[in-house]
Design a protein around this motif. Sequence first.
Motif, mmCIF file in Angstrom:
data_model
loop_
_atom_site.group_PDB
_atom_site.id
_atom_site.type_symbol
_atom_site.label_atom_id
_atom_site.label_comp_id
_atom_site.label_asym_id
_atom_site.label_seq_id
_atom_site.Cartn_x
_atom_site.Cartn_y
_atom_site.Cartn_z
ATOM 1 N N PRO A 161 3.293 12.308 -30.642
ATOM 2 C CA PRO A 161 3.658 11.023 -30.033
ATOM 3 C C PRO A 161 2.690 9.925 -30.497
ATOM 4 O O PRO A 161 1.485 10.169 -30.654
ATOM 5 C CB PRO A 161 3.511 11.287 -28.528
ATOM 6 N N PRO A 162 3.203 8.721 -30.711
ATOM 7 C CA PRO A 162 2.372 7.632 -31.259
ATOM 8 C C PRO A 162 1.085 7.370 -30.480
ATOM 9 O O PRO A 162 0.044 7.101 -31.074
ATOM 10 C CB PRO A 162 3.299 6.412 -31.216
ATOM 11 N N GLU A 163 1.124 7.464 -29.139
ATOM 12 C CA GLU A 163 -0.087 7.171 -28.350
ATOM 13 C C GLU A 163 -1.163 8.235 -28.594
ATOM 14 O O GLU A 163 -2.356 7.922 -28.626
ATOM 15 C CB GLU A 163 0.233 7.033 -26.858
ATOM 16 N N LEU A 164 -0.765 9.492 -28.771
ATOM 17 C CA LEU A 164 -1.746 10.537 -29.082
ATOM 18 C C LEU A 164 -2.219 10.416 -30.523
ATOM 19 O O LEU A 164 -3.399 10.598 -30.817
ATOM 20 C CB LEU A 164 -1.165 11.928 -28.830
ATOM 21 N N ARG A 165 -1.298 10.124 -31.433
ATOM 22 C CA ARG A 165 -1.659 9.972 -32.837
ATOM 23 C C ARG A 165 -2.747 8.892 -33.005
ATOM 24 O O ARG A 165 -3.710 9.069 -33.727
ATOM 25 C CB ARG A 165 -0.443 9.615 -33.682
ATOM 26 N N ALA A 166 -2.574 7.781 -32.297
ATOM 27 C CA ALA A 166 -3.559 6.693 -32.390
ATOM 28 C C ALA A 166 -4.931 7.159 -31.910
ATOM 29 O O ALA A 166 -5.964 6.830 -32.530
ATOM 30 C CB ALA A 166 -3.083 5.486 -31.583
ATOM 31 N N GLN A 167 -4.983 7.925 -30.832
ATOM 32 C CA GLN A 167 -6.268 8.430 -30.332
ATOM 33 C C GLN A 167 -6.897 9.410 -31.315
ATOM 34 O O GLN A 167 -8.110 9.350 -31.556
ATOM 35 C CB GLN A 167 -6.079 9.114 -28.976
ATOM 36 N N VAL A 168 -6.093 10.310 -31.869
ATOM 37 C CA VAL A 168 -6.608 11.278 -32.840
ATOM 38 C C VAL A 168 -7.140 10.550 -34.072
ATOM 39 O O VAL A 168 -8.243 10.843 -34.551
ATOM 40 C CB VAL A 168 -5.528 12.308 -33.228
ATOM 41 N N GLU A 169 -6.390 9.589 -34.573
ATOM 42 C CA GLU A 169 -6.825 8.840 -35.757
ATOM 43 C C GLU A 169 -8.125 8.091 -35.491
ATOM 44 O O GLU A 169 -8.994 8.010 -36.355
ATOM 45 C CB GLU A 169 -5.726 7.894 -36.222
ATOM 46 N N ALA A 170 -8.281 7.553 -34.288
ATOM 47 C CA ALA A 170 -9.526 6.850 -33.947
ATOM 48 C C ALA A 170 -10.709 7.810 -33.928
ATOM 49 O O ALA A 170 -11.797 7.483 -34.423
ATOM 50 C CB ALA A 170 -9.377 6.151 -32.592
ATOM 51 N N LEU A 171 -10.522 9.017 -33.358
ATOM 52 C CA LEU A 171 -11.595 10.018 -33.358
ATOM 53 C C LEU A 171 -11.943 10.433 -34.791
ATOM 54 O O LEU A 171 -13.119 10.540 -35.149
ATOM 55 C CB LEU A 171 -11.190 11.254 -32.562
ATOM 56 N N GLN A 172 -10.921 10.680 -35.600
ATOM 57 C CA GLN A 172 -11.166 11.093 -36.976
ATOM 58 C C GLN A 172 -11.851 9.985 -37.774
ATOM 59 O O GLN A 172 -12.714 10.262 -38.597
ATOM 60 C CB GLN A 172 -9.854 11.528 -37.642
ATOM 61 N N GLU A 173 -11.489 8.761 -37.527
ATOM 62 C CA GLU A 173 -12.108 7.636 -38.237
ATOM 63 C C GLU A 173 -13.587 7.515 -37.869
ATOM 64 O O GLU A 173 -14.414 7.166 -38.712
ATOM 65 C CB GLU A 173 -11.361 6.331 -37.923
ATOM 66 N N GLN A 174 -13.955 7.827 -36.620
ATOM 67 C CA GLN A 174 -15.363 7.819 -36.226
ATOM 68 C C GLN A 174 -16.141 8.854 -37.025
ATOM 69 O O GLN A 174 -17.257 8.599 -37.474
ATOM 70 C CB GLN A 174 -15.519 8.145 -34.743
ATOM 71 N N ALA A 175 -15.551 10.032 -37.192
ATOM 72 C CA ALA A 175 -16.244 11.134 -37.862
ATOM 73 C C ALA A 175 -16.183 11.018 -39.382
ATOM 74 O O ALA A 175 -17.151 11.362 -40.065
ATOM 75 C CB ALA A 175 -15.655 12.468 -37.411
ATOM 76 N N TRP A 176 -15.052 10.597 -39.923
ATOM 77 C CA TRP A 176 -14.846 10.530 -41.380
ATOM 78 C C TRP A 176 -14.195 9.209 -41.740
ATOM 79 O O TRP A 176 -12.989 9.162 -42.018
ATOM 80 C CB TRP A 176 -13.956 11.688 -41.854
ATOM 81 N N PRO A 177 -14.976 8.119 -41.758
ATOM 82 C CA PRO A 177 -14.397 6.808 -42.086
ATOM 83 C C PRO A 177 -13.671 6.841 -43.431
ATOM 84 O O PRO A 177 -14.150 7.408 -44.402
ATOM 85 C CB PRO A 177 -15.619 5.886 -42.145
ATOM 86 N N GLY A 178 -12.493 6.254 -43.428
ATOM 87 C CA GLY A 178 -11.728 6.153 -44.667
ATOM 88 C C GLY A 178 -10.883 7.364 -44.986
ATOM 89 O O GLY A 178 -10.186 7.388 -45.994
ATOM 90 N N GLY A 179 -10.945 8.391 -44.138
ATOM 91 C CA GLY A 179 -10.090 9.566 -44.363
ATOM 92 C C GLY A 179 -8.638 9.173 -44.147
ATOM 93 O O GLY A 179 -8.332 8.099 -43.659
ATOM 94 N N GLY A 180 -7.762 10.033 -44.510
ATOM 95 C CA GLY A 180 -6.351 9.702 -44.349
ATOM 96 C C GLY A 180 -5.545 10.913 -43.975
ATOM 97 O O GLY A 180 -6.101 11.966 -43.655
ATOM 98 N N PRO A 181 -4.246 10.779 -44.055
ATOM 99 C CA PRO A 181 -3.382 11.908 -43.690
ATOM 100 C C PRO A 181 -3.493 13.039 -44.712
ATOM 101 O O PRO A 181 -3.896 12.828 -45.856
ATOM 102 C CB PRO A 181 -1.978 11.297 -43.685
ATOM 103 N N HIS A 182 -3.131 14.216 -44.268
ATOM 104 C CA HIS A 182 -3.173 15.399 -45.130
ATOM 105 C C HIS A 182 -1.968 15.433 -46.069
ATOM 106 O O HIS A 182 -0.934 14.823 -45.801
ATOM 107 C CB HIS A 182 -3.174 16.669 -44.276
ATOM 108 N N ASP A 183 -2.107 16.207 -47.122
ATOM 109 C CA ASP A 183 -1.024 16.453 -48.054
ATOM 110 C C ASP A 183 0.065 17.237 -47.325
ATOM 111 O O ASP A 183 -0.200 18.324 -46.805
ATOM 112 C CB ASP A 183 -1.568 17.258 -49.238
#
Length: 182
Positions: A7-29
């Motif tokens: 769901p978009p609201e969870l995706r946004a939270q996950v992406e924010a956590l991942q961006e804190q840990a790995w700035p500039g990372g992106g989606p997986h293949d």
Amino acid sequence: MAEPEIPPELRAQVEALQEQAWPGGGPHDPALLPVAVILVAPDGGVRAALDILSKEITHGGRSYRASGLSAVVTDTAHRGKGYGRQLVAAARELIAASGADVGLFTCDRPLQGFYESAGWAALPGTVLIGGTPQDPFPSDSPGFDKVTMAAFFTARARAGAGAGAFEESRIGLYPGEIDRLW
């Protein structure tokens, strides 16, 4: 769940956590069949998240269905409460139930004990080779201090592990150019 199903609201939270840990990372293949595993609190907040990536590998002349952990992150405000360990242990069980022969991934050496406490085992002297065969990216590259973690889920994989085929070896993971090493 498959990444596109989050769901978009969870995706946004996950992406924010991942961006804190790995700035500039992106989606997986998408070829690695990413599955998101998310620990959500009763208030709807994401406490921890990780992704499981999967593919066929060949090692020691045998083919194995391999899966591994990627982008493991716990919200900094909630670290030390066991959420990450709970999620990593649950992911191990999900991989086992998926039909994978083996679970393989690398972690920073100081995190070895954390992953061991969630049911994973270190493979001494083992190096995962990421990237592609034409442009390899080994986990023992200069500046890395990685440990390869594993779990063997099928009798065939356990036989290979028992024979030492996975320890002190170089395993061609080759997840590609997007996820150079999971």
